[in-house]
Design an enzyme around this catalytic site. Structure first.
Site, PDB file in Angstrom:
ATOM      1  CD  GLU A  68      -8.719  -6.771  -1.985  1.00 19.85           C
ATOM      2  OE1 GLU A  68      -8.891  -5.918  -2.888  1.00 19.85           O
ATOM      3  OE2 GLU A  68      -8.609  -7.991  -2.203  1.00 19.85           O
ATOM      4  NE  ARG A  73      -9.126   9.707  12.135  1.00 18.41           N
ATOM      5  CZ  ARG A  73      -8.286   9.332  13.083  1.00 18.41           C
ATOM      6  NH1 ARG A  73      -7.010   9.657  13.009  1.00 18.41           N
ATOM      7  NH2 ARG A  73      -8.686   8.619  14.131  1.00 18.41           N
ATOM      8  CD  GLU A 169      -7.333   3.773  16.140  1.00 17.88           C
ATOM      9  OE1 GLU A 169      -7.963   3.378  17.134  1.00 17.88           O
ATOM     10  OE2 GLU A 169      -7.788   4.581  15.315  1.00 17.88           O
ATOM     11  CG  HIS A 185     -19.286   6.798  10.471  1.00 19.15           C
ATOM     12  ND1 HIS A 185     -18.865   7.268  11.704  1.00 19.15           N
ATOM     13  CD2 HIS A 185     -19.129   7.845   9.608  1.00 19.15           C
ATOM     14  CE1 HIS A 185     -18.473   8.518  11.595  1.00 19.15           C
ATOM     15  NE2 HIS A 185     -18.617   8.896  10.339  1.00 19.15           N
TER      16      HIS A 185
END
Length: 255
Positions: A68, A73, A169, A185
């Site tokens: 999607e 980062r 990761e 978060h």
């Protein structure tokens, strides 16, 4: 000019973080650290290219794409150094490389549970991608209800002085899982990690609902595919998986 200025700011922050530590030559460490961080930027770009190629292929050649959207980062120097100090790792390039595996991070959001394992398989089957670690929080959610498939992969980056192996990761999750994780978060940050128990309970209940929603939507997706099959779909995308399927299970089914 902006990139140079940003790099200068990072260098300054690294200097401030390593002062009064066991690092003897701070300026030499700064130079090595800058080169070290560039390796992770390049490694992340290599993996992003692989993901974007797969996404473009599915979008143009098939009726459905399991990908999607994608975000990425690089961990900030402050975050890296704080994590190193908090866990007592050596403050050195080797100490960081050998103990911090999430410096470069990519999040892939998909529609359905099955997609998470299919995407993981498509990436880790590529010959230059080495799978180092799998944490399946879809099959085994964290105590707070968090769900996602986490992979640590290692990829070669070819520079002027030779090859560097870089760890990246990957977090692969459904839209519903991503919505829950983003909200959790924000709440975690707002309360500075000290979330009231009643909110923790509500978040956990919401996570259970997200899990049930994913299972329900997986069934709807299978029903639609049965009525309107894609004759050009990849074999891996047609394998029937349960919500408890692991990457290892998927690889066995594909053999």
């Amino acid at each position: 000019m902006r990139v140079v200025m940003e790099r200068g700011k990072e260098d300054g922050r690294v200097l401030n973080l390593v002062r009064n530590t066991e690092v003897k030559d701070i300026h030499q460490f700064r130079l090595a650290f800058t080169r070290f961080m560039l390796n992770y930027e390049f490694g992340m770009e290599e993996v992003l290219t692989k993901i974007n190629i797969l996404k473009a292929e599915f979008s143009q050649l098939h009726d459905y794409s399991p990908i999607e959207h994608v975000t990425s980062r690089i961990k900030s120097p402050e975050s890296i150094m704080k994590k190193v100090k908090a866990r007592g790792f050596p403050i050195s390039i080797d100490g960081i490389r050998d103990n911090i595996f999430d410096i470069a991070g990519i999040r892939i959001v998909c529609s359905f549970l099955k997609d998470a394992y299919v995407i993981a398989n498509m990436l880790t089957e590529q010959p230059d991608v080495e799978l180092l670690e799998v944490k399946d929080y879809i099959k085994n959610p964290k105590p707070n209800g968090y769900r996602s498939l986490h992979l640590i992969v290692e990829i070669p980056v070819f520079l002027s002085h030779g090859e560097e192996r870089v760890r990246v990761e990957l977090q692969i999750r459904t839209i519903a899982m991503d919505f829950w994780a983003s909200l959790e978060h924000k709440i975690y940050y707002k309360f500075e990690s000290d979330i009231p128990d009643y909110l923790k309970d509500q978040l956990y209940e919401a996570a259970q609902m997200v899990g049930e929603l994913d299972v329900k939507m997986e069934g709807v997706s299978d029903a639609v595919k049965a009525l309107h099959p894609d004759p050009d779909a990849e074999a891996g995308a047609r394998i029937e998986l349960s919500p408890s399927t692991t990457l290892e299970d998927l690889l066995k089914n594909l053999q």
